[in-house]
Design a protein around this motif. Structure first.
Motif, mmCIF file in Angstrom:
data_model
loop_
_atom_site.group_PDB
_atom_site.id
_atom_site.type_symbol
_atom_site.label_atom_id
_atom_site.label_comp_id
_atom_site.label_asym_id
_atom_site.label_seq_id
_atom_site.Cartn_x
_atom_site.Cartn_y
_atom_site.Cartn_z
ATOM 1 N N ALA A 19 0.842 -1.215 0.000
ATOM 2 C CA ALA A 19 0.000 0.000 0.000
ATOM 3 C C ALA A 19 0.868 1.251 0.000
ATOM 4 O O ALA A 19 1.882 1.311 0.701
ATOM 5 N N VAL A 20 0.470 2.231 -0.825
ATOM 6 C CA VAL A 20 1.196 3.508 -0.854
ATOM 7 C C VAL A 20 0.267 4.647 -0.427
ATOM 8 O O VAL A 20 -0.942 4.576 -0.643
ATOM 9 N N VAL A 21 0.878 5.665 0.178
ATOM 10 C CA VAL A 21 0.127 6.884 0.492
ATOM 11 C C VAL A 21 0.614 7.967 -0.470
ATOM 12 O O VAL A 21 1.818 8.228 -0.557
ATOM 13 N N LEU A 22 -0.316 8.554 -1.230
ATOM 14 C CA LEU A 22 0.030 9.623 -2.173
ATOM 15 C C LEU A 22 -0.397 10.960 -1.590
ATOM 16 O O LEU A 22 -1.515 11.090 -1.092
ATOM 17 N N THR A 23 0.502 11.942 -1.652
ATOM 18 C CA THR A 23 0.116 13.314 -1.315
ATOM 19 C C THR A 23 -0.106 14.046 -2.635
ATOM 20 O O THR A 23 0.720 13.945 -3.553
ATOM 21 N N LEU A 24 -1.241 14.750 -2.729
ATOM 22 C CA LEU A 24 -1.657 15.322 -4.011
ATOM 23 C C LEU A 24 -1.913 16.810 -3.876
ATOM 24 O O LEU A 24 -2.456 17.258 -2.859
ATOM 25 N N ASP A 76 -4.732 -7.859 -5.872
ATOM 26 C CA ASP A 76 -4.163 -8.815 -6.835
ATOM 27 C C ASP A 76 -4.917 -8.743 -8.153
ATOM 28 O O ASP A 76 -6.138 -8.905 -8.172
ATOM 29 N N GLY A 77 -4.204 -8.504 -9.240
ATOM 30 C CA GLY A 77 -4.854 -8.448 -10.562
ATOM 31 C C GLY A 77 -5.610 -7.150 -10.805
ATOM 32 O O GLY A 77 -6.256 -7.009 -11.838
ATOM 33 N N GLY A 78 -5.559 -6.214 -9.860
ATOM 34 C CA GLY A 78 -6.299 -4.950 -9.988
ATOM 35 C C GLY A 78 -5.524 -3.963 -10.848
ATOM 36 O O GLY A 78 -4.335 -3.748 -10.626
ATOM 37 N N TRP A 83 -1.148 -0.197 -10.804
ATOM 38 C CA TRP A 83 -0.468 0.927 -11.479
ATOM 39 C C TRP A 83 -0.044 1.970 -10.441
ATOM 40 O O TRP A 83 1.088 2.451 -10.457
ATOM 41 N N ALA A 84 -0.957 2.305 -9.526
ATOM 42 C CA ALA A 84 -0.646 3.340 -8.527
ATOM 43 C C ALA A 84 0.510 2.902 -7.624
ATOM 44 O O ALA A 84 1.350 3.712 -7.230
ATOM 45 N N ASN A 85 0.573 1.616 -7.303
ATOM 46 C CA ASN A 85 1.632 1.128 -6.421
ATOM 47 C C ASN A 85 2.963 0.970 -7.131
ATOM 48 O O ASN A 85 4.011 1.082 -6.516
#
Ligand SMILES: Cc1cc2nc3c(=O)[nH]c(=O)nc-3n(C[C@H](O)[C@H](O)[C@H](O)COP(=O)(O)OP(=O)(O)OC[C@H]3O[C@@H](n4cnc5c(N)ncnc54)[C@H](O)[C@@H]3O)c2cc1C
Length: 363
Positions: A19-24, A76-78, A83-85
Motif C-alpha cells: 500500500a502507498v500513500v500519495l500526497t496530491l 491482486d490483478g487490480g 499501477w498506482a503502487n
C-alpha cells in the motif's frame, strides 16, 4: 459535463508492503474545489488499454492537515491499484474529481459524543480521517476504534494511530483484531464474527451509549457489525457505512447488445445548467448511466456498482427503480435522490438533475 482536474503527486510513502500513500496537490486555481470534509473520497480517471477507468479512493488526512492524501492498497490483478503502487512517481499528474461523499457527521465543538469506529484492512483510510478530525475538532468527544487486519505487518497507519493515541490518550483507544498473529487476548485474535462482536459490545464498549458508528470494509462484515450494534441497542440511523466496491469490475462485465428499436423512454438529463435528451428502453436492463455513456453524454460516475455516490442525482419527474444501493441513506432516497448507475426507468418520461445535489452532512 463531468469535472476532472489535474493533481500533482508531491510525495509517495510506502505505507505497508502492498500500500502507498500519495500526497496530491491541485493547481492554485483549483484549490477551492478540492477543499474536503473528513471521510470524503476522490475519484481518479485513467486510460488503460483504450478504456477509461474510474476508481475512488478515500482521503486519509484530517481537516487540519489541509493536505490531500489517499492510501491505495494493491489488489491482486487490480489495474488501477497495481499501477498506482508500481508506476507512479513524484511529479506525475493524475486526473481527479473534487472530493465527494457523505461518510461523516457535522462537527460540533462543544459536543460530548461517543463514537465507535470499525475498519477492516484498507477501510482504515476514511476512518483515520474521521478519527483525527473528530479528536481535533471536538475536544470533548470519545472514540473507540476496532481495526481488523490479517497480520501485524499488514496494519496500515500503525504509526499514525499510535501517535494519535499518545496525543489523545484519555479520549482515543484502538483495539487491533488480527486474524493470524496470535496475541494474549483470544477476543482480539482470529476473524471478526457475530460472537466476537457480542463479546466486544458487552465487555469493551457499549453501543447503547454510543452516538454514532462508522464502519468501512467488505459488505458482509459491515452488515454483520451493523446488525450486532443494533442488537446491542444502537439505532440503525446512527450507523454509517462506506463500502469499497466488491462487485465485479466494469471491465469484466460483458457489454450487452441493446436493441434501440425498442426504445420507449425519453430521458432528460440536467447537468451544469445544460439539458441533454436521450431515448432508451425500460426493458433492456440498461441503466440510465449506461444509456448516457453509450450516447457519449459525460456524466459523473465511478464504481458503477451502487457503492460510491459519485453518480447521484435527483428525480425531477418520472420514476426509476434502483438495482442496488449501498451509498444513499433511506431519507435521501425518500427525497428523490438516486444513483444513475443503478437506475432503470419505470416511466415513459424521466428527468434527472445532477445540479441539486447536497450532501447529508454539511459541516
Ligand atoms: C467510495 C470508495 C472509496 C474507496 N477508497 C479506497 C481506499 O481508500 N483505498 C483503497 O485501496 N481502495 C479504495 N476503494 C476501492 C478502489 O476504488 C478500487 O475498487 C480498488 O483499488 C480496486 O481497483 P483496481 O482497478 O486495482 O482493481 P480492478 O481492476 O477493478 O479489479 C478488482 C478485482 O477484480 C478482479 N478482476 C479484474 N478483472 C477481472 C476479470 N476480467 N474477470 C474477473 N475478475 C477480474 C481483479 O483480479 C481484482 O481482484 C474505494 C472504493 C470506493 C467505492
Amino acid at each position: 459535463m463531468s469535472d476532472f482536474y489535474p493533481l500533482e503527486i508531491t510525495d509517495i510513502k510506502q505505507e505497508t508492503r502492498d500500500a502507498v500513500v500519495l500526497t496530491l496537490k491541485p493547481q492554485a486555481s483549483d484549490a477551492a474545489r478540492f477543499k474536503y470534509k473528513q471521510g470524503q473520497y476522490l475519484t481518479f480517471k485513467k486510460m488503460f488499454k483504450g478504456e477509461s477507468l474510474r476508481r475512488s479512493y478515500s482521503i486519509c488526512s484530517s481537516l487540519s492537515d489541509n493536505q490531500l492524501k489517499v492510501a491505495i492498497k494493491k489488489v491482486d490483478g487490480g489495474w488501477f491499484s497495481s499501477w498506482a503502487n508500481e508506476e507512479l512517481y513524484i511529479g506525475d499528474k493524475i486526473d481527479s474529481m473534487p472530493p465527494m461523499g457523505n461518510f461523516n457527521t457535522p462537527l460540533v465543538r462543544d459536543t460530548h459524543k461517543n463514537y465507535l469506529l470499525f475498519a477492516i484492512g484498507s477501510g482504515i483510510t476514511p476512518i483515520l480521517s474521521l478519527a483525527k478530525t473528530i479528536l481535533e475538532e471536538e475536544p470533548l468527544s470519545q472514540i473507540i476504534l476496532t481495526y481488523v487486519n490479517r497480520s501485524y505487518n499488514s496494519i496500515m497507519f500503525r504509526e499514525d494511530l499510535s501517535d494519535l493515541k499518545d496525543r489523545f490518550m484519555s479520549r482515543f483507544s484502538v483495539l487491533h483484531i488480527l486474524k493470524h498473529d496470535s496475541g494474549d487476548i483470544d477476543l482480539l485474535t482470529g476473524r471478526i464474527d457475530a460472537d466476537k462482536c457480542d463479546q466486544l459490545f458487552t465487555r469493551w464498549m457499549s453501543p447503547k451509549h454510543a452516538d454514532t458508528a462508522f464502519i468501512c470494509g467488505p459488505k458482509e462484515v459491515m452488515l454483520m457489525i451493523s446488525e450486532r450494534l443494533q442488537a446491542h441497542g444502537m439505532e440503525k440511523s446512527n450507523i454509517k457505512f462506506e463500502l469499497f466496491a466488491s462487485t465485479p469490475p466494469k471491465k469484466a462485465k460483458a457489454k450487452a447488445v441493446i436493441d434501440k428499436s425498442k426504445n420507449d423512454v425519453v430521458v432528460t438529463l440536467i447537468k451544469d445548467g445544460q439539458t441533454r435528451r436521450l431515448e432508451m428502453s425500460r426493458h433492456s436492463g440498461e441503466t440510465v448511466l449506461e444509456a448516457a455513456l453509450a450516447e457519449n453524454i459525460d456524466l459523473p460516475y465511478s464504481c458503477q456498482a451502487g457503492v460510491c455516490s459519485t453518480c447521484m442525482c435527483k428525480v425531477k419527474s418520472g420514476e426509476v427503480e434502483m438495482q442496488s444501493n449501498y451509498a444513499l441513506e433511506d431519507y435521501e432516497v425518500e427525497r428523490g435522490t438516486v444513483l444513475s448507475c443503478q437506475s432503470i426507468p419505470l416511466t415513459d418520461e424521466l428527468t434527472l438533475s445532477f445540479d441539486e445535489m447536497t450532501h447529508a452532512a454539511e459541516n
